[in-house]
Design a protein around this motif. Structure first.
Motif, mmCIF file in Angstrom:
data_model
loop_
_atom_site.group_PDB
_atom_site.id
_atom_site.type_symbol
_atom_site.label_atom_id
_atom_site.label_comp_id
_atom_site.label_asym_id
_atom_site.label_seq_id
_atom_site.Cartn_x
_atom_site.Cartn_y
_atom_site.Cartn_z
ATOM 1 N N MET D 32 0.834 -1.196 0.000
ATOM 2 C CA MET D 32 0.000 0.000 0.000
ATOM 3 C C MET D 32 0.874 1.253 0.000
ATOM 4 O O MET D 32 2.035 1.209 0.382
ATOM 5 C CB MET D 32 -0.915 0.001 1.232
ATOM 6 C CG MET D 32 -1.861 -1.190 1.271
ATOM 7 S SD MET D 32 -2.922 -1.157 2.732
ATOM 8 C CE MET D 32 -3.952 0.270 2.373
ATOM 9 N N SER D 33 0.269 2.337 -0.407
ATOM 10 C CA SER D 33 0.979 3.608 -0.318
ATOM 11 C C SER D 33 -0.008 4.745 -0.108
ATOM 12 O O SER D 33 -1.171 4.657 -0.494
ATOM 13 C CB SER D 33 1.802 3.876 -1.572
ATOM 14 O OG SER D 33 2.467 5.122 -1.443
ATOM 15 N N ALA D 34 0.487 5.814 0.512
ATOM 16 C CA ALA D 34 -0.290 7.048 0.667
ATOM 17 C C ALA D 34 0.374 8.123 -0.195
ATOM 18 O O ALA D 34 0.963 9.067 0.308
ATOM 19 C CB ALA D 34 -0.354 7.451 2.144
ATOM 20 N N ASP D 35 0.255 7.928 -1.491
ATOM 21 C CA ASP D 35 0.816 8.838 -2.503
ATOM 22 C C ASP D 35 2.319 9.046 -2.351
ATOM 23 O O ASP D 35 2.825 10.139 -2.597
ATOM 24 C CB ASP D 35 0.085 10.198 -2.489
ATOM 25 C CG ASP D 35 0.410 11.034 -3.734
ATOM 26 O OD1 ASP D 35 0.869 10.452 -4.738
ATOM 27 O OD2 ASP D 35 0.221 12.261 -3.690
ATOM 28 N N LEU D 36 3.021 8.002 -1.960
ATOM 29 C CA LEU D 36 4.479 8.111 -1.910
ATOM 30 C C LEU D 36 5.154 6.863 -2.464
ATOM 31 O O LEU D 36 6.321 6.598 -2.156
ATOM 32 C CB LEU D 36 4.960 8.377 -0.477
ATOM 33 C CG LEU D 36 4.778 9.806 0.022
ATOM 34 C CD1 LEU D 36 5.157 9.934 1.488
ATOM 35 C CD2 LEU D 36 5.580 10.797 -0.810
ATOM 36 N N ALA D 37 4.417 6.097 -3.277
ATOM 37 C CA ALA D 37 4.954 4.824 -3.756
ATOM 38 C C ALA D 37 6.347 5.005 -4.366
ATOM 39 O O ALA D 37 7.307 4.348 -3.947
ATOM 40 C CB ALA D 37 3.996 4.206 -4.773
#
Ligand SMILES: Cc1ncc(C[n+]2csc(CCOP(=O)(O)OP(=O)(O)O)c2C)c(N)n1
Ligand SMILES: Cc1ncc(C[n+]2csc(CCOP(=O)(O)OP(=O)(O)O)c2C)c(N)n1
Ligand SMILES: [Mg+2]
Ligand SMILES: [Mg+2]
Lengths: 333, 315, 333, 315
Positions: D32-37
């Protein structure tokens, strides 16, 4: 599923009345969230005894997450009718040493999440909905939350997420009771217009009378036929709806204390108890007068035996199997 | 410093008066709440001083952010909610919006530690460790009405983030306001003795006094040190105290890691060869719900149990 | 305030062009948020050189909070024109030991909040707005935030709060650039329809072309005449608007690295630099051709001398006066 | 265990391969990522295994909540964001949604401590203390690609909340995968010696090795202990190590309070009369931004500076 007949509705009214009775029974012991539980009985009855499908093994195929911890009193009250909890056990709620938490911890019988830190359930429910879809399951995920939880930004994160992922297997029910811990939600921090907010956040939304079983059923039906979008049922309720003497007595109470003490007065439990017992009797008579060949609830025709009415307490059921004994002096930190 | 037993009393809803008095004396103080005003004993300010009260609803992150904004408009904001949410729910906001500011921003954490009847979600037993790791933050855990009241007043003159645990409900008044003067960083000997040194803060200082009453009766040689300021703390006072005893016990209404016990271990380890330190508190586990008496008993933090554990370190 | 004439607009176009030039200048050194800064130049010019009123003492009466840390490159670029920072100092941005932070810390010259942890500025700005109103001040509070910040639930808490308190002195500008750190906002986590969301949250809202100075000015005017509600200007932008060669070269880049490196290629700085210098020359000529008796910007007619172009660094300006030396061995923790 | 100097290498974007490999081996893992993949080196999974990747946008609280939900649907979620947000922005969600669950939930914290070039808001130097105060949580701070990779795999089989600091960008591979086997709680002696015992974790174990190379050249008698698991840790191993030395130094990419140093002080204080412990890390102050070399130099954490400080405790 039973057809949308008068019998279906009457049956659900009866379940709702029993939920109300059980809620009052619990709260009479040492206080509780009586007003919310009584008002949510119709929603609860429809969730537990109509909308959710059986897994054929004593529990549900669909999944219900009650995000607001103290509103889970309706889960307990319904599960008594299903034989999952005994009234005896529930009457210990809030007592020292009781295994019944006012806001249950994950793993308590019938509960999937740790509730009580409000606003944290919606994301989890949305995650479950996405996960079930990823597995190709047709399970539907229902999440009940309170209007107070709409204050928490994290629920809007979850709503945005559910819409972005087009979680059409996801239904949120908002208990729009205009009640917070310290006053009317509209005074404390207004949340209206809730329907517009939900629509702007990508939900198909409907605002209903949360104490009208036909409206609740209709709304669930709309939810099931909604494609590509999550669904929001905004259930307007008013505390104590369904027990008139309480509602007349208490315009506002977050918590009704032991002996009926609430913010600005005292409540006599007995008249309401008598009223709800009367309601149950009336509904049972009315139901008996109808054709009774159809079993009222397909999912829970017979009560499931109570194997272990004491649910385990936190710390017992958490981490029995980590392999690390955190209490030992060797492995800790 | 400690009032004689017969003068010790319990004060109901102490914070209602403390906050009302504070707001009357300091017209730039703004009391805030995240839909828990009445549950933190805030009544009079909300009713009689509406211009000094800002309600944000159940939105703890916004409460801290708005508070920091009010500070930037010249006010002294005092946020309030339960300790679990005051710490865990808005920690980045505390660190960023208040912790990097010179403006005073005060965050009050009520029903701290295990003093909430609802388990886990309503109990915050990690906050002292979280907060003392923030550079320049001030962290206070008062034991009763006396030091709570005085500390809050001093907090209003302290720049930056001040995190303080609050007392709600009926609260002891055990420190003598005539002789007790709260100073940031100062430690307070409440009982003198030589063999076992007992260091405590917050509610746990009440517990320590209760146990001490028993130990005194039993003739167990011990002393008590109340440390209301977790940060910044006078390290030399802690060092002098610890090295003057054979055994040290720390008691806190907190996990036994990272909080007061951790602080004392860190400070004494700087010197080396310090006495053994027995950390008492919540032992890396979840606390049950229920009455505070029940919860304390569960962890053997009740007066008798605690007295036995303290005496036991002498073995 | 200058009348809404062609001259006013042309003047602001010139300020915007200078902001663009300064942004590029900064980013050419060791990379930066060039695309956002260039695109926000028009909004920045209108905020700094038109909308905000002077305090008569070299700074503003109104207060501007730029919630998104890296978008503050427009604040820096504008403040160069006001003489608050020197280009020389700003060219050190991102260098070891530089006192110029890409996302400034509270107390840096011209900045009121610590930015960079996104989503935390809006609550603070709303708090300032409430505080100013409580003091009876007529200051207006402008808060710029990014579309990515709309993902953070805390901004919705702040919006709900601003509406509940009817903060009509509060204007949020949303840089609706459809850009996040890893892709298009509409792909990463869609935020549209933003206007509907803001209206449902109690704002008067208008969606505009964020690169049209007349639209920005009109929107500010509407904001000022809005009663009883906070105001949202949803400024649709596209990175690098205003410097065509860059925009043609880069459809998507969160950060343009040193030597023009960006996610999927390299950018030549020179052509864009030449283009913006050309734009400035053209606008200056056009302005000279207009009647120049009106001073272009009332607030900052003359440049303020740079007293101390090095702003203090964190840790210097934080807590000089606590009375506790946290580094000492005596008082610490 | 440590590779010979000539075999030590730097691995670019190691997590891209580690995550891709993990997802290929374990089809129930969801990254998962919070817009920082991309800023956490997540590329291949996002492109080639879209069914094992869930992006939530810049919403860290929701990331943890959704992850906990995915776990309840039978998956093993691995959240990722920067350490500052991974810890401070969603701590209640970690504790409540993952920390009280038996399901595995893994939270990765990239650019931890001072390893972000942006100051304060992008640096999280309190996380180890915060996380180790959560009952039953697992907290891991690996030093290089080798233990990061192995620990992540083991995390997938560990019930409950697992918080792990990540490595992004070009990362050292200094531990020998042939001889190093990560086990939860185990401590790893990297160099042997008697006088000064240096205990470290995470990035700081790299720093410790660098300093140790210098100290070895200088003939300073010291040893190194790498402690990748902050919780649960084998306390007896820590105790045995500490009491076998005259001086102890802890080094961590963290505030010197509440983290590894605090942990070592707490453990040794249980026994009493332990050697002096000098805690090295971020000394209760904000770090500057800039290159990691610059920031380390600022705090005298650069190889030379660190070697001098370690040798200096002998004075
Ligand atoms: C995160 C968090 N903040 C605060 C509280 C304290 N609290 C408990 S109930 C409540 C508000 C009650 O209102 P609502 O959520 O609408 O629930 P209702 O009583 O109407 O069912 C609050 C603030 C909490 N449990 N969790
Ligand atoms: C709380 C928080 N989470 C994550 C980040 C990392 N981050 C920096 S910029 C960004 C998103 C950028 O998109 P947007 O906010 O729209 O800004 P833009 O680049 O378009 O100006 C992210 C996720 C951060 N700075 N703060
Ligand atoms: Mg409500
Ligand atoms: Mg953007």
């Amino acid at each position: 599923m039973i057809s949308n007949s008068g019998k279906r509705i009457k049956t659900l009214e009866l379940w709702a009345a029993k939920i109300r009775r059980n809620v009052v029974d619990i709260c009479m012991q040492r206080g509780g969230y009586a007003g919310q539980g009584v008002a949510l009985a119709d929603v609860g009855a429809c969730i537990f005894f109509d909308e959710m499908r059986s897994d054929g093994d004593g529990w549900y195929h669909d999944r219900f997450i009650n995000s607001n911890g103290h509103d889970t009193i309706i889960n307990f009250a319904a599960m008594v009718e299903m034989g999952i909890y005994s009234m005896e056990a529930l009457r210990t709620m809030g007592a020292d040493g009781s295994t019944i938490d006012q806001s249950p911890i994950e793993g308590a019988r019938g509960f999937e999440i740790t509730s009580g830190s409000l606003g944290t359930g919606v994301s989890q429910a949305a995650g479950i909905a996405l996960g079930e879809r990823m597995k190709g399951s047709d399970k539907r995920i229902i999440c009940l939350l309170s209007d107070g939880e709409l204050h928490e930004g994290s629920v809007w994160e979850a709503f945005m997420f559910a819409a972005h992922y087009r979680l059409s297997n996801f239904v949120v029910i908002i208990d729009n009771n205009d009640l917070g811990a310290t006053g009317k939600t509209s005074d404390v921090m207004a949340v209206e217009p809730v329907r517009k907010k939900m629509e702007a956040f990508g939900f198909k939304a409907r605002q209903i009378n949360g104490n009208s079983i036909p409206e609740i059923l209709e709304s669930f039906e709309e939810a099931r036929s909604t494609k590509d979008q999550p669904y929001a049922m905004i259930a307007d309720t008013k505390i104590f709806t369904g027990i008139k003497v309480y509602q007349d007595a208490i315009p506002f109470a977050h918590f009704v204390g032991a002996n009926g003490r609430w913010a600005t007065g005292f409540l006599k439990w007995e008249p309401g108890w008598n009223e709800i017992i009367g309601t149950i009797e009336r509904l049972e008579n009315e139901l008996a007068a109808l054709d009774s060949s159809v079993s009222p609830i397909s999912c829970f025709q017979e009560k499931i035996p109570i194997e272990d009415s004491e649910s385990k307490t936190f710390g017992d059921y958490i981490f029995e199997s980590t392999g690390f004994d955190n209490q030992s002096t060797i492995l800790s930190g | 410093m400690l009032l004689e037993l017969q003068h010790r009393k319990m004060v109901p809803a102490a914070f209602d008066d403390i906050s009302f008095d504070l707001c009357n004396r300091r017209k730039n103080v703004i009391m805030m709440s995240a839909d828990l005003a009445h549950y933190c004993d805030l009544y009079k300010v909300t009713k009689d001083l509406p211009n000094q009260y800002v309600e944000v609803g159940m939105a703890e992150q916004n409460q801290v952010g708005v508070a920091a904004g009010l500070a930037k408009a010249g006010f002294i904001p005092v946020t309030s909610t339960f300790g679990s949410y005051a710490s865990r729910r808005c920690f980045d906001q505390m660190l960023i919006c208040m912790g990097t500011s010179k403006n005073t921003g005060i965050c009050l954490a009520f029903t701290p530690g295990i003093s909430s009847p609802a388990p886990i979600h309503h109990q915050g037993t990690e906050d002292l460790g979280m907060l003392r790791a923030i550079p320049h933050a001030t962290v206070i855990d008062p034991m009763d009405v006396t030091d709570f009241d005085q500390a809050l007043d001093i907090a209003c003159d302290t720049p930056g983030l001040v995190y303080m645990r609050g007392h709600r409900g009926t609260t002891p008044k055990w420190l003598d306001p005539a002789s007790f003067k709260f100073e940031l960083g100062k430690t307070y000997p409440l009982r003198t003795g030589r063999y076992i040194g007992v260091i405590s803060c917050g509610h746990a200082s009440q517990w320590a006094v209760e146990a001490s009453d028993i130990l005194t009766d039993q003739g167990v040689d011990h002393s008590l040190l109340h440390v209301p300021t977790i940060k910044p703390v006078n390290e030399q006072e802690i060092i002098d105290y610890c090295f003057a005893h054979d055994e040290i016990v720390t008691i806190e209404n907190h996990q036994i890691s990272t909080g007061l016990g951790g602080l004392v271990c860190e400070i004494t380890s700087k010197v080396g060869r310090a006495p053994r330190i027995t950390r008492i508190g919540v032992p890396d586990s979840w606390a049950p719900g229920g009455s505070i008496g029940h919860i304390r008993k569960h962890f053997t933090l009740d007066p008798d149990g605690l007295a036995k554990r303290i005496a036991g370190v002498k073995a």
